[in-house]
Design a protein around this motif. Structure first.
Motif: not given
Length: 205
Positions: A10-32
């Motif tokens: 969980r920590r790895y996904v939260e700290e290393c994977v999910l933050p990368q979605y900050g670069q995505a468009d809003s339709a594929h961002g972290i909220g989605h």
């Protein structure tokens, strides 16, 4: 659903994977992504599937958008999952491949049935058929990628896309029983039949 998700994973996904979605468009961002992760958890709850695999496949399913753009993102997302050597702490090579295939199979426009139950879960979770959210995301995507279009053209593009994907003869298929998605699909089709969809689009114009 079988097993627990290790805290280190969980920590790895939260700290290393999910933050990368900050670069995505809003339709594929972290909220989605978080919504798909939650949807997949709910869908998987009564099924004989490993919680770890569902969790990670959902987290990675759109990651390719961040690195390589929307085109073929199901393939690039799967490749990023396969190449992430850190995952080998928690998964066998066979499990990594199983998750990668689920990611590859999630896209509605692929035209093929997912190869496994994991693929059906991620695919169905990604549908997330909340009618107003879908309209808003379509309008946001259009404004971000086709800024030369005026409001009427943006609405027309959105209506055509929703007809092509969610209409009576659209390419989207529901792979698991999900009352929320079926209800949302019924609403979108009603909006298309009555013309109300045009008015809904105006709210996000």
């Amino acid at each position: 659903m079988i097993g627990q998700i290790p805290q280190e994973l969980r920590r790895y996904v939260e700290e290393c994977v999910l933050p990368q979605y900050g670069q995505a468009d809003s339709a594929h961002g972290i909220g989605h992504i978080r919504q798909v992760m939650e949807n997949s958890r709910e869908l998987a709850e009564p099924l004989e599937v490993e919680a770890r695999l569902v969790y990670v496949a959902a987290a990675y399913h759109d990651l390719g958008v961040c690195r390589f753009g929307r085109k073929d993102h199901e393939r690039t997302s799967a490749q990023l999952l396969r190449e992430d050597l850190s995952l080998r702490q928690w998964f066998t090579p066979e499990e990594v491949e199983q998750m990668a295939q689920a990611v590859e199979d999630h896209r509605a426009s692929s035209g093929r049935e997912p190869r496994s139950l994991y693929g059906r879960i991620i695919s169905e979770a990604d549908r997330d058929i909340d009618p107003e959210r879908i309209v808003r995301r379509c309008m946001e995507y259009g404004k971000a990628n086709f800024p030369e279009m005026d409001e009427q053209a943006q609405i027309r593009r959105t209506v055509e896309h929703i007809e092509e994907k969610y209409g009576e003869n659209g390419y989207l298929r529901l792979w698991l029983p999900c009352s929320k998605n079926q209800a949302g699909l019924d609403t979108l089709r009603e909006w298309l039949r009555t013309g109300e969809l045009w008015e809904v689009c105006k709210r996000f114009g």
